[in-house]
Design an enzyme around this catalytic site. Sequence first.
Site, short mmCIF file in Angstrom:
data_model
loop_
_atom_site.label_atom_id
_atom_site.label_comp_id
_atom_site.label_asym_id
_atom_site.label_seq_id
_atom_site.Cartn_x
_atom_site.Cartn_y
_atom_site.Cartn_z
N TYR A 170 -5.32 -5.93 -8.61
CA TYR A 170 -4.18 -5.09 -8.19
C TYR A 170 -4.47 -4.41 -6.84
CZ TYR A 170 -0.59 -1.44 -8.69
OH TYR A 170 0.49 -0.59 -8.50
N LYS B 20 -2.50 -4.91 -3.24
CA LYS B 20 -1.85 -3.82 -2.51
C LYS B 20 -2.47 -3.64 -1.13
CE LYS B 20 1.15 -2.78 -5.73
NZ LYS B 20 2.58 -3.04 -5.54
#
Length: 247
Positions: free
Chosen positions: A155, A159
């Site tokens: 994740y 990002k």
Amino acid sequence: MADFDGKVAWVTGSARGIGREIARRLAEAGATVVVHDILADAARETAEQLRADGLSAGAVTSDVADAAQVDATLQTILDDYEHIDILVNNAGVTRDGLIVRMKDEDWDLVLRVNLKGAFLCTKAVARPMMKQRSGRIVNVASVVGIMGNAGQANYSASKAGLIGLTKSAAREFASRGITVNAVAPGYIETEMTAKLPTAVRENFLQQTALGRPGTPADVAAAVHWLASDAAEYITGQVLHVDGGMLM
Ligand code: NAD
């Protein structure tokens, strides 16, 4: 606050959570909002709710990570509304786990949806926005894309990649009147964070100077501003919406 009258805004992953609040905020500001999600029923319900409140909204269902589906989504938007003025790349997923235990498919899925999805939607709107010589793209990144987070390598990488995409797209599109920025939310209470163990939640809150979790409305307000004329001289930036978690 009707600064988006006549504008069309496409918000990915907006059937629920932060995306739904962004869709509502932009619609309340006068935009016609495309509620886009992989969850067909939820997207339809969200659009219906907005219309029931007197706002302008339609629903489209597709997978942001599938190029053909994204192209078809843009075509539907152009067929229905003729132009696209604002894209908010908000769709995102988590598949948390420590690196040593992380399955390849969990790495791939998170990168596919969170990063490739934003790339495909950005690519899709680039041509029409360049032609009209105006546009706003706002990417929903995360504070962990900047500071990292144990258990979220996939994740955080997605990002961080999204922030790189934001800055590159900002440079590529600037001469055509298109700005590209990101927001980096901290701990925001949604269905995504409801799954987190209490200890993780408390750890996030301890790091948050303002001492409370953020709300989808906190993020929507920042997206609204970045998409507005007031932010026309701002591009390639990452606006932290994290209650002072990272300074
Ligand atoms: P959420 O899970 O409530 O909403 C995400 C939405 O994206 C869902 O409606 C989901 O169906 C949709 N989606 C997932 N995969 C998709 C796909 N392949 N194609 C189209 N739509 C898809 O999560 P949220 O908390 O509202 O998160 C929204 C965004 O904000 C995400 O990008 C997330 O990474 C980011 N974010 C959230 C937090 C937080 O604390 N909640 C913090 C930082 C960043």
